[in-house]
Design an enzyme around this catalytic site. Structure first.
Site, PDB file in Angstrom:
ATOM      1  N   GLY A  61       0.848  -1.191   0.000  1.00 17.21           N
ATOM      2  CA  GLY A  61       0.000   0.000   0.000  1.00 17.21           C
ATOM      3  C   GLY A  61       0.877   1.233   0.000  1.00 17.21           C
ATOM      4  O   GLY A  61       2.070   1.146   0.304  1.00 17.21           O
ATOM      5  N   CYS A  88       5.309  -6.199   1.763  1.00 18.71           N
ATOM      6  CA  CYS A  88       5.646  -4.776   1.696  1.00 18.71           C
ATOM      7  C   CYS A  88       4.948  -3.991   2.806  1.00 18.71           C
ATOM      8  O   CYS A  88       5.260  -4.175   3.973  1.00 18.71           O
ATOM      9  CB  CYS A  88       5.330  -4.225   0.301  1.00 18.71           C
ATOM     10  SG  CYS A  88       6.140  -2.651   0.020  1.00 18.71           S
ATOM     11  N   TYR A  89       3.955  -3.165   2.456  1.00 23.81           N
ATOM     12  CA  TYR A  89       3.250  -2.429   3.522  1.00 23.81           C
ATOM     13  C   TYR A  89       2.680  -3.410   4.542  1.00 23.81           C
ATOM     14  O   TYR A  89       2.725  -3.172   5.755  1.00 23.81           O
ATOM     15  CB  TYR A  89       2.110  -1.601   2.914  1.00 23.81           C
ATOM     16  CG  TYR A  89       1.364  -0.767   3.928  1.00 23.81           C
ATOM     17  CD1 TYR A  89       1.857   0.458   4.335  1.00 23.81           C
ATOM     18  CD2 TYR A  89       0.165  -1.218   4.488  1.00 23.81           C
ATOM     19  CE1 TYR A  89       1.178   1.229   5.271  1.00 23.81           C
ATOM     20  CE2 TYR A  89      -0.522  -0.460   5.422  1.00 23.81           C
ATOM     21  CZ  TYR A  89      -0.014   0.765   5.810  1.00 23.81           C
ATOM     22  OH  TYR A  89      -0.683   1.527   6.736  1.00 23.81           O
ATOM     23  N   HIS A 175       8.070  -7.741  -3.316  1.00 24.07           N
ATOM     24  CA  HIS A 175       6.788  -8.134  -3.916  1.00 24.07           C
ATOM     25  C   HIS A 175       6.919  -9.478  -4.648  1.00 24.07           C
ATOM     26  O   HIS A 175       7.305  -9.491  -5.811  1.00 24.07           O
ATOM     27  CB  HIS A 175       6.330  -7.071  -4.922  1.00 24.07           C
ATOM     28  CG  HIS A 175       5.880  -5.804  -4.277  1.00 24.07           C
ATOM     29  ND1 HIS A 175       4.607  -5.631  -3.786  1.00 24.07           N
ATOM     30  CD2 HIS A 175       6.541  -4.654  -4.001  1.00 24.07           C
ATOM     31  CE1 HIS A 175       4.495  -4.433  -3.245  1.00 24.07           C
ATOM     32  NE2 HIS A 175       5.656  -3.815  -3.361  1.00 24.07           N
ATOM     33  N   GLU A 177       4.617 -11.177  -5.838  1.00 26.09           N
ATOM     34  CA  GLU A 177       3.547 -11.341  -6.828  1.00 26.09           C
ATOM     35  C   GLU A 177       3.923 -10.830  -8.214  1.00 26.09           C
ATOM     36  O   GLU A 177       3.299 -11.196  -9.199  1.00 26.09           O
ATOM     37  CB  GLU A 177       2.264 -10.643  -6.342  1.00 26.09           C
ATOM     38  CG  GLU A 177       2.308  -9.120  -6.266  1.00 26.09           C
ATOM     39  CD  GLU A 177       2.917  -8.574  -4.975  1.00 26.09           C
ATOM     40  OE1 GLU A 177       3.686  -9.306  -4.332  1.00 26.09           O
ATOM     41  OE2 GLU A 177       2.654  -7.411  -4.626  1.00 26.09           O
ATOM     42  N   GLY A 231     -17.814  -8.964 -27.750  1.00 26.31           N
ATOM     43  CA  GLY A 231     -16.435  -9.035 -27.276  1.00 26.31           C
ATOM     44  C   GLY A 231     -16.312 -10.128 -26.224  1.00 26.31           C
ATOM     45  O   GLY A 231     -17.313 -10.703 -25.790  1.00 26.31           O
ATOM     46  N   VAL A 232     -15.064 -10.397 -25.834  1.00 31.52           N
ATOM     47  CA  VAL A 232     -14.822 -11.506 -24.908  1.00 31.52           C
ATOM     48  C   VAL A 232     -15.551 -11.294 -23.572  1.00 31.52           C
ATOM     49  O   VAL A 232     -16.250 -12.185 -23.086  1.00 31.52           O
ATOM     50  CB  VAL A 232     -13.303 -11.637 -24.617  1.00 31.52           C
ATOM     51  CG1 VAL A 232     -13.025 -12.842 -23.752  1.00 31.52           C
ATOM     52  CG2 VAL A 232     -12.519 -11.696 -25.905  1.00 31.52           C
ATOM     53  N   ASP A 233     -15.395 -10.108 -23.012  1.00 33.39           N
ATOM     54  CA  ASP A 233     -15.890  -9.904 -21.651  1.00 33.39           C
ATOM     55  C   ASP A 233     -17.407 -10.013 -21.550  1.00 33.39           C
ATOM     56  O   ASP A 233     -17.927 -10.728 -20.692  1.00 33.39           O
ATOM     57  CB  ASP A 233     -15.428  -8.542 -21.113  1.00 33.39           C
ATOM     58  CG  ASP A 233     -13.916  -8.379 -21.216  1.00 33.39           C
ATOM     59  OD1 ASP A 233     -13.227  -9.409 -21.357  1.00 33.39           O
ATOM     60  OD2 ASP A 233     -13.429  -7.242 -21.163  1.00 33.39           O
ATOM     61  N   SER A 234     -18.106  -9.301 -22.429  1.00 37.08           N
ATOM     62  CA  SER A 234     -19.564  -9.357 -22.295  1.00 37.08           C
ATOM     63  C   SER A 234     -20.079 -10.741 -22.687  1.00 37.08           C
ATOM     64  O   SER A 234     -21.081 -11.205 -22.153  1.00 37.08           O
ATOM     65  CB  SER A 234     -20.239  -8.252 -23.101  1.00 37.08           C
ATOM     66  OG  SER A 234     -20.042  -8.424 -24.472  1.00 37.08           O
ATOM     67  N   LYS A 376      -7.786 -10.797 -17.912  1.00 37.53           N
ATOM     68  CA  LYS A 376      -8.258 -11.204 -19.230  1.00 37.53           C
ATOM     69  C   LYS A 376      -8.066 -12.707 -19.499  1.00 37.53           C
ATOM     70  O   LYS A 376      -8.982 -13.377 -19.966  1.00 37.53           O
ATOM     71  CB  LYS A 376      -7.508 -10.399 -20.289  1.00 37.53           C
ATOM     72  CG  LYS A 376      -8.150 -10.435 -21.643  1.00 37.53           C
ATOM     73  CD  LYS A 376      -9.304  -9.488 -21.664  1.00 37.53           C
ATOM     74  CE  LYS A 376      -9.955  -9.359 -22.990  1.00 37.53           C
ATOM     75  NZ  LYS A 376     -10.950  -8.272 -22.965  1.00 37.53           N
TER      76      LYS A 376
END
Ligand code: XMP
Length: 520
Positions: A61, A88-89, A175, A177, A231-234, A376
């Protein structure tokens, strides 16, 4: 315990303190096949206890934990008997709350840093003794809390990691990640699968299962409306909602006549009445209406605005016919949330085209965003899991205003046809060459330039098509992709031969910046 209960029992909770990489933490945990959810640091401890997580991760953070108004968490969190990993934080906060000391660092560390780790720590099992990690901090732990021992350091940072193995509390200053931390995934794996003892039974099908359950609980017998763009998302959102609530879902698909070749029919084939999904599908063929509105308009932003507004009008008309709905669904995915600064505690990076513009004219009570936590590639995996065809799932990004911003100058039905045909050829050849999943984004655009050419013995005066292919990590910057010459030549020759009205083909080498990915 049945399978579902077992999966939920293996939950790891990420407590969000506002860092940029928080979703990445959750994603890495999921990559270890462990289910993971993110909660704000304001979440009540009783709620956390009820969830009975196998592990808790505190994120990074932007604050200094010793400042008065800095986000914090009560000490009891570290006494629940649940393993906690602070990053980290989160690491600094753990020390601060438990009586260690955190101060402004004499040397600020930023970037790739060599970290020397103590291999006897369970977090560093199978990690190299000196390993490259990503550091980004201006505060440092100058003194660990009682009961902790230091398990990693760097040249400038005496406490790069510390632990109290007895209480299963772990703090990491860097980090793990981010991919720059070369062995970060291994460290997170060591925490969730080793220290927390998760078995790793979670898969994308579990996400689908869990989401279906949650959607059903939330929606009850209510009605849901979704604007499906193809599209992919919808599309994945539609698939998921359909699996959860069937015909309680209505999808409105607006064909604005600026879609890629055959796209409208492809979307209808999948989601329409003859497709595989149980939902109400409404296709609005608004092509003529759009072309009429766009006639004579050449300025890019005006075109964008007209296309966007017209979409709202069409959607509104359909929504009115349907009447009040309980939920408006959106295919928002995690990067949209971060970029728009809607993601919990993170700072705003940029505002995004797809989020923020809610249609306030539609009569609904609540928004539902089932993909809000996914990246994604995870959305794609969920799509495949739901049985959405690969062709649609791996569709490349396509802007909301569609071909409208790939035709420089005035949009006409004729120009749309030209760019659709040219783009279809380009995509076909890229796929044939096996490049369709390696290039970030590629498309044909129609320049407004006409030039003299010769075909057979005839003089021509026709349009020039531009081909674009870019590689990009985040769409904020991009490099033009190296499409093999042979492939470009085939594309060029097919476009000239097969698309009437074109006598020249350009390849765009411009990077972003200074160019943008789209032409307008
Ligand atoms: P630019 O052209 O800004 O494109 O470099 C970056 C990415 O965003 C997409 N894009 C849009 N998407 N509405 C959208 O939904 C838009 O108006 C829009 N403009 C650009 C573009 O395709 C690329 O992936």
């Amino acid at each position: 315990m049945d399978r579902k209960e077992k999966l939920s029992a293996e939950k790891v909770i990420v407590i969000d303190f506002g860092g940029q990489y928080n979703q990445l933490v959750a994603r890495r945990v999921r990559e270890c096949n462990v289910y993971c959810e993110i909660y704000s640091y304001k979440t009540d401890i009783e709620q956390i206890k009820t969830m009975n997580p196998k592990g808790i991760i505190l994120t990074g953070g932007p604050n200094s934990c010793y400042e008065e108004k800095a986000p914090t968490y009560q000490k009891e969190l570290f006494a629940l008997g649940i393993p906690v990993l602070g990053l980290c934080y989160g690491a600094q906060l753990m020390m601060h709350v438990l009586g260690g000391k955190v101060e402004k660092a004499p040397v600020r560390e930023y970037g790739k840093t060599q970290v020397h780790v103590d291999l006897s720590s369970p977090l560093f099992a199978d990690v190299a003794e000196t390993t490259t990690c990503w550091m980004s901090h201006f505060d440092y732990i100058s003194q660990v809390a009682a009961g902790f021992r230091i398990t990693a350091h760097t040249a400038d940072c005496p406490v790069a990691a510390a632990e109290c193995a007895e209480k299963r509390l772990y703090a990491i200053q860097f980090h793990p990640e981010v991919l720059h931390t070369v062995e970060g995934t291994k460290m997170l794996y060591n925490f969730v699968r080793g220290v927390c003892g998760c078995t790793g039974a979670w898969r994308m099908d579990s996400f689908v299962e869990e989401s279906v359950k949650q959607i059903r609980e939330k929606v009850g017998s209510g009605k849901v409306l979704l604007a499906l763009s193809g599209g992919v998302d919808s599309s994945v959102a539609a698939g998921l909602l359909s699996r959860a609530i069937g015909k309680q879902l209505t999808c409105v698909f607006v064909d604005h006549g600026l879609l890629r070749k055959d796209e409208g029919n492809e979307v209808e084939a999948v989601f329409g009445p003859n497709g595989d999904f149980d939902l109400n599908f409404i296709r609005v063929n608004a092509q003529e209406r759009y072309y009429a509105k766009l006639a004579g308009v050449t300025e890019p932003e005006t075109k964008r605005k007209i296309i966007g507004e017209e979409f709202i009008r069409v959607f509104e008309e359909e929504a009115k016919k349907i009447g009040a709905v309980d939920f408006l669904a959106q295919g928002t995915i995690y990067p949209d949330v971060v970029e728009s600064g809607l993601g919990g505690e993170s700072a705003v990076i940029k505002s995004h085209h797809n989020v923020g513009g809610l249609p306030d004219y539609v009569d609904f009570k609540e928004i539902i965003e089932p993909l809000r936590d996914l990246f994604k590639d995870e959305v794609r995996k969920a799509g495949l899991e739901l049985g959405i065809p690969e062709k649609l799932v791996y569709r490349q990004p396509f802007p909301g205003p569609g071909l409208g911003i790939r035709i420089i100058g005035e949009v006409t039905a004729k120009k749309v046809r030209i760019v659709q045909e040219a783009d279809a050829i380009y995509r076909e050849e890229i796929a044939k060459a096996g490049l369709d999943r390696t290039i970030g984004q590629y498309f044909a655009a129609l320049t407004n330039m006409r030039s003299v050419g010769v075909m057979g013995d005839e003089r021509t005066y026709d349009y020039a098509v531009a081909l674009r292919a870019v590689n990009t990590v985040d769409f904020m910057t991009a490099e033009s992709a190296e499409v093999p010459w042979e492939v470009l030549q085939v594309v060029m020759s097919r476009i000239i031969n097969e698309v009437r009205g074109v006598n020249r083909v350009f390849y765009d080498l411009t990077s972003k910046p200074p160019g943008t990915i789209e032409f307008e």
